[in-house]
Scaffold this motif. Structure first.
Motif, PDB file in Angstrom:
ATOM      1  N   ALA A 160       0.827  -1.206   0.000  1.00  0.00           N
ATOM      2  CA  ALA A 160       0.000   0.000   0.000  1.00  0.00           C
ATOM      3  C   ALA A 160       0.859   1.254   0.000  1.00  0.00           C
ATOM      4  O   ALA A 160       0.577   2.220  -0.725  1.00  0.00           O
ATOM      5  CB  ALA A 160      -0.929  -0.005   1.207  1.00  0.00           C
ATOM      6  N   LYS A 161       1.923   1.254   0.797  1.00  0.00           N
ATOM      7  CA  LYS A 161       2.790   2.433   0.873  1.00  0.00           C
ATOM      8  C   LYS A 161       3.606   2.612  -0.400  1.00  0.00           C
ATOM      9  O   LYS A 161       3.835   3.739  -0.847  1.00  0.00           O
ATOM     10  CB  LYS A 161       3.694   2.341   2.106  1.00  0.00           C
ATOM     11  N   PHE A 162       4.054   1.501  -0.999  1.00  0.00           N
ATOM     12  CA  PHE A 162       4.717   1.593  -2.299  1.00  0.00           C
ATOM     13  C   PHE A 162       3.755   2.208  -3.320  1.00  0.00           C
ATOM     14  O   PHE A 162       4.150   3.036  -4.147  1.00  0.00           O
ATOM     15  CB  PHE A 162       5.121   0.197  -2.781  1.00  0.00           C
ATOM     16  N   ALA A 163       2.501   1.768  -3.287  1.00  0.00           N
ATOM     17  CA  ALA A 163       1.509   2.284  -4.228  1.00  0.00           C
ATOM     18  C   ALA A 163       1.307   3.780  -4.042  1.00  0.00           C
ATOM     19  O   ALA A 163       1.232   4.535  -5.021  1.00  0.00           O
ATOM     20  CB  ALA A 163       0.186   1.545  -4.045  1.00  0.00           C
ATOM     21  N   VAL A 164       1.219   4.226  -2.797  1.00  0.00           N
ATOM     22  CA  VAL A 164       1.055   5.656  -2.534  1.00  0.00           C
ATOM     23  C   VAL A 164       2.255   6.432  -3.068  1.00  0.00           C
ATOM     24  O   VAL A 164       2.106   7.481  -3.706  1.00  0.00           O
ATOM     25  CB  VAL A 164       0.879   5.915  -1.025  1.00  0.00           C
ATOM     26  N   GLU A 165       3.460   5.924  -2.805  1.00  0.00           N
ATOM     27  CA  GLU A 165       4.661   6.620  -3.267  1.00  0.00           C
ATOM     28  C   GLU A 165       4.685   6.713  -4.793  1.00  0.00           C
ATOM     29  O   GLU A 165       4.996   7.771  -5.359  1.00  0.00           O
ATOM     30  CB  GLU A 165       5.912   5.894  -2.766  1.00  0.00           C
ATOM     31  N   GLY A 166       4.363   5.614  -5.463  1.00  0.00           N
ATOM     32  CA  GLY A 166       4.348   5.642  -6.923  1.00  0.00           C
ATOM     33  C   GLY A 166       3.287   6.573  -7.471  1.00  0.00           C
ATOM     34  O   GLY A 166       3.517   7.305  -8.443  1.00  0.00           O
ATOM     35  N   PHE A 167       2.116   6.553  -6.847  1.00  0.00           N
ATOM     36  CA  PHE A 167       1.032   7.423  -7.299  1.00  0.00           C
ATOM     37  C   PHE A 167       1.418   8.884  -7.143  1.00  0.00           C
ATOM     38  O   PHE A 167       1.261   9.695  -8.062  1.00  0.00           O
ATOM     39  CB  PHE A 167      -0.239   7.112  -6.504  1.00  0.00           C
ATOM     40  N   MET A 168       1.937   9.232  -5.966  1.00  0.00           N
ATOM     41  CA  MET A 168       2.269  10.625  -5.704  1.00  0.00           C
ATOM     42  C   MET A 168       3.470  11.094  -6.519  1.00  0.00           C
ATOM     43  O   MET A 168       3.520  12.241  -6.961  1.00  0.00           O
ATOM     44  CB  MET A 168       2.517  10.831  -4.210  1.00  0.00           C
ATOM     45  N   GLU A 169       4.439  10.202  -6.738  1.00  0.00           N
ATOM     46  CA  GLU A 169       5.581  10.566  -7.563  1.00  0.00           C
ATOM     47  C   GLU A 169       5.141  10.849  -8.996  1.00  0.00           C
ATOM     48  O   GLU A 169       5.691  11.737  -9.671  1.00  0.00           O
ATOM     49  CB  GLU A 169       6.629   9.456  -7.529  1.00  0.00           C
ATOM     50  N   SER A 170       4.150  10.109  -9.464  1.00  0.00           N
ATOM     51  CA  SER A 170       3.606  10.334 -10.805  1.00  0.00           C
ATOM     52  C   SER A 170       2.721  11.577 -10.860  1.00  0.00           C
ATOM     53  O   SER A 170       2.723  12.309 -11.854  1.00  0.00           O
ATOM     54  CB  SER A 170       2.802   9.110 -11.251  1.00  0.00           C
ATOM     55  N   LEU A 171       1.946  11.808  -9.785  1.00  0.00           N
ATOM     56  CA  LEU A 171       1.059  12.969  -9.743  1.00  0.00           C
ATOM     57  C   LEU A 171       1.821  14.275  -9.599  1.00  0.00           C
ATOM     58  O   LEU A 171       1.376  15.314 -10.112  1.00  0.00           O
ATOM     59  CB  LEU A 171       0.080  12.809  -8.572  1.00  0.00           C
ATOM     60  N   ALA A 172       2.972  14.250  -8.919  1.00  0.00           N
ATOM     61  CA  ALA A 172       3.661  15.483  -8.549  1.00  0.00           C
ATOM     62  C   ALA A 172       3.922  16.428  -9.722  1.00  0.00           C
ATOM     63  O   ALA A 172       3.613  17.619  -9.623  1.00  0.00           O
ATOM     64  CB  ALA A 172       4.961  15.156  -7.812  1.00  0.00           C
TER      65      ALA A 172
END
Length: 283
Positions: A160-172
């Motif tokens: 879940a935390k990996f997913a959040v990091e990937g999502f936010m890194e892409s959204l940034a």
């Protein structure tokens, strides 16, 4: 100029204890109007007492929010904007720990972890983005060093935390193109109720069957790590710094130990160093 026009407003999730409570308090002390959300507002006493003692009770209000409910997130954000006239920042802090391994737990348990730690972040962020664009605001999401390095018996939580990091890194960069800064904050061990809520009872090692020896070793290692944990207030300080900074970094660790831990992964191109380290935790 009214209060709603002059005071920056931040919505913080998961504020009944730990990092969320400390962040709400520190943000209010820094002059923010804080909307502190929690699933069960009956647990707001510790935050409200601390706010009163710190002299910032007038800058903290508590609202109910179950982040796994997308409609509730929409309604909560809309209510904040209606009442305060603006929303300048969101701190996605709500989350839950989980210890287990795939063979021995149902997929529904994994889904539950994802709902709180990943989809909960998405629900709140999605509801807030249009308002944050208007304010040139920011999204700060508390992840974990477990969002950088996968850890034994934390498969669902780290996923879940990996997913959040990937999502936010892409959204940034996308959000940044419209003036919204996006950051992730990666604590290491923190002295809070988080660990006591992961559901590992006294009979867990015996119940783990063939995984028992590895789980026992992992739990022993974890107890040692948390014996030297930073406080919730120490972990909250970089979050409030990111709220205040003109251009916050995308990735922020809350301690030198967390930075060293995360840095080992980022330098480990073939993954062998991380695998050697985490394998040693359970041997």
């Amino acid at each position: 100029m009214t209060k709603s026009e002059s005071t920056r407003t931040v919505l913080i999730t998961g504020t009944s204890t730990g990092i969320g409570l400390a962040t709400a308090l520190a943000a209010a002390e820094a002059g923010w109007q804080v909307v502190a959300t929690m699933r069960d507002t009956a647990r707001s006493g510790a935050l409200l007492d601390a706010a009163k003692e710190a002299g910032v009770a007038d800058r903290i209000e508590v609202r109910p929010l179950d982040v796994t409910d997308a409609a509730a997130a929409e309604a909560c954000v809309a209510g904040v904007v209606a009442d305060h006239g603006r929303l300048d920042a969101v701190v996605n802090n709500a989350g839950s720990g989980h210890v287990g391994t795939l063979e021995q737990e149902g997929i529904e348990a994994v889904r539950d972890v994802m709902e709180v730690n990943f989809f909960g972040v998405l629900h709140v962020t999605k509801a807030a983005l249009a308002h944050l664009r208007a304010a040139h605001g920011r999204v700060i999401t508390v992840t974990s060093v477990g969002g950088v390095i996968g850890q034994p018996f934390n498969e669902a939580y780290c996923a879940a935390k990996f997913a959040v990091e990937g999502f936010m890194e892409s959204l940034a960069p996308v959000a940044g193109s419209l003036g919204v800064a996006v950051s992730v904050v990666e604590p290491g061990p923190v002295t809070s109720e988080f660990v006591s809520n992961v559901g590992v009872g006294p009979g867990a090692v015996e119940a783990a069957g063939p995984y028992g020896p590895a789980l026992a070793a992992y739990l022993e290692r974890t107890r040692g790590a948390f014996a030297n944990a930073q406080t919730s207030a120490q972990a909250a300080a970089p979050i409030v710094e990111a709220l205040q900074a003109p251009r916050p970094a995308f990735r922020i660790q809350t301690s030198a130990a967390a930075a060293a831990f995360a840095g080992g992964k980022l330098a480990d191109l073939d993954g062998s160093a991380v695998q050697a380290m985490t394998s040693a935790w359970i041997s």
